[in-house]
Design a protein around this motif. Sequence first.
Motif, short mmCIF file in Angstrom:
data_model
loop_
_atom_site.label_atom_id
_atom_site.label_comp_id
_atom_site.label_asym_id
_atom_site.label_seq_id
_atom_site.Cartn_x
_atom_site.Cartn_y
_atom_site.Cartn_z
N ALA A 108 22.45 -15.65 32.48
CA ALA A 108 21.46 -15.86 33.52
C ALA A 108 20.29 -16.66 32.95
O ALA A 108 19.99 -16.59 31.76
CB ALA A 108 20.97 -14.53 34.07
N ILE A 109 19.65 -17.42 33.81
CA ILE A 109 18.49 -18.24 33.42
C ILE A 109 17.31 -17.86 34.28
O ILE A 109 17.41 -17.79 35.51
CB ILE A 109 18.81 -19.74 33.58
N ARG A 110 16.19 -17.60 33.62
CA ARG A 110 14.96 -17.29 34.33
C ARG A 110 13.95 -18.41 34.09
O ARG A 110 13.94 -19.06 33.05
CB ARG A 110 14.38 -15.95 33.89
N SER A 111 13.08 -18.60 35.08
CA SER A 111 12.04 -19.61 34.96
C SER A 111 10.82 -19.02 34.28
O SER A 111 10.67 -17.80 34.16
CB SER A 111 11.68 -20.12 36.36
N SER A 112 9.94 -19.91 33.80
CA SER A 112 8.66 -19.46 33.29
C SER A 112 7.56 -19.59 34.34
O SER A 112 6.42 -19.22 34.10
CB SER A 112 8.28 -20.27 32.04
N SER A 113 7.91 -20.15 35.50
CA SER A 113 6.97 -20.30 36.61
C SER A 113 7.55 -19.57 37.81
O SER A 113 8.49 -18.79 37.70
CB SER A 113 6.74 -21.78 36.92
N ASN A 114 7.01 -19.82 38.98
CA ASN A 114 7.52 -19.16 40.18
C ASN A 114 8.56 -20.02 40.90
O ASN A 114 8.94 -19.69 42.03
CB ASN A 114 6.38 -18.81 41.14
N SER A 115 9.03 -21.09 40.26
CA SER A 115 10.05 -21.95 40.87
C SER A 115 11.14 -22.26 39.87
O SER A 115 10.89 -22.38 38.66
CB SER A 115 9.43 -23.26 41.39
#
Length: 609
Positions: free
Chosen positions: A99-106
């Motif tokens: 899984a990949i998560r962002s460091s921002s809200n997008s």
Amino acid sequence: MRFTSWNLLFLAAFALIAEKGECACGSLGNLPGNFGRVEVDSFCPFADWTFTVAPGDIPFIYLADGILFTGNECKAYDGIDNNGTLLGVFTGSGYEVGAIRSSSNSLYVVCNMSVANERLFWSYQLVLVDDCGGSFPASPDYNIVSPQDPSSMQSIYPHGTFCVWEFNGDPAGCNFTFQLDTNTVLHNYDFIFINYGPENVGGQGIAIRYGNPDGFYFAPDNLTAAYTGSQLRVMFVSDGSGSSVGFTMDVTAECPPPDPLQCGEIVEIVLNEDSLHKLNATAGDILYIAPSEDVKPEDVDPSCVTTILDPYFIFNVTQCVPVAEESDGVIKLTYTVWNQKYLDQSVPVQRYFIFCVNFTCEFESNYTVTSSELEPEIRKIGFDTDPVDAQFQVSLELYNNDTFEDPLADDATITVPQYVYAEVRMTDVPASSNNFHVEMTSCWATLTDQPTASPLYPILQASCPVVNPFDPANAIIMLRNSQPIYGQFKFRSFVWTNVTDQEIYVHCDVTICDTDAGECPSECGMKRRRRSVAAVGEKHVLSAGPILIANKPVDQVIQQVKKERNEMEYDFIQSGGPIQESQDEEMYAALVLVLVAGACVVILLLIKK
């Protein structure tokens, strides 16, 4: 963010809607809600979408079902388009990425399929729980447990979980084994990803995913897998469609033993199985470092004493006394580990051996400092003095001898610890103008041309030479200060600790004082003339450099060598600042570290009376 019962109700309702989502192709725009699924149709050559959540929240995404055929890929970017940071590239099953998560809200995802592909199912989710996982050394045994939802009356994991456990082993590689507990149950579209992690190169094994997009996942009996590499990553993610009891996993690691000796400012000695065997070490024995067997454990620093329960030493070279010798430009420091056997006081006689093992560090003793490309910076400083208005040119230049005749040229070479000579001079004032005094109030050296940069080596403070605790005697000598026209000092050359590209810049705070206008400071340690006029001059900063150091950097403590009564004694300088320097002009340490291990045996017969 925490779930309430209304949140859970909404998420469950949205899950039903998401399950029946239509297949899509092309630009999908911004995805709705805080979780859901994207289905990319087969034979779709291109698809992209953006997942944006509320400011302060974090989204993540993973390939839940389907395989990207060879030549096809999907990329995830941090932000709303592909101008953001590339976070990962999905190929094949996507297990290598997880899984990949962002460091921002997008989070922006774009898929390019050059060949016809099967349908792809993507899960996207707002991160709700991430206070789990962490980075750990590759310990022999570790137990991983999925988090529990504190708001639930049942023992289930929460929605929106994003947990990552990273196990970091030896760069040479470790053998990792993990076993999933038989009682593991995961809700559909919730997964465990196991792979090497982004920093591991050359690992062996296949990336694995445990979970089921079509229903609950139940772990089979004795589910075990193995990896070989320097890093293992275990990732657990859950969406908002449902939950279950979670999982338990046991991770074991077999890594190569560490190097038995590491030399430097801090010396590390690891007593591995071979060393303990040579020492004949058993429970109750005291292992200690001393130059001879006549020195007992109670006479040495506590950091130089241990047992087989904690078989390693970590100490500054000043703490444990070695046997030292110097020849052919190399200093050898031999640390001898002795075994003081445990003696049973209830028996009348003792028979035992005294065992020792030697660990030797070798240091080159000579280093050269060169002034290649030395361009001393000259600043024109304009200021007013009372009663005469004038502008002065003041320079700081470096020399290699006390004649101060020829500044250091580009090809000049200085051998550590040769003195570097510095002079601050008013260059456009006649020598007869004795009323203008040059006071060097403070001088220092840095690694860069920035006067405020770190590391910093103090040279003068309050117009006096600094007595640094790690410096030898006479390392800094004031030659002339608070005198007409110019000031001079010298300092022994050195190398910076733990620096690859060695350069030395010298900076000085300088005050030009007009004695006709008022009181001027006297030289260091002398009383000032008492006059009632207030104006004494202005302070300015001058810089010169760089002096380039030709040799490789050192990260070891550098030893003083003294010869007294035909015996060699070695004192070591504690690292009290950015410099490590010998107190003897001939003895300087280096990067060459050599392990020499030997064993010596002395047979003793002790008879207790």
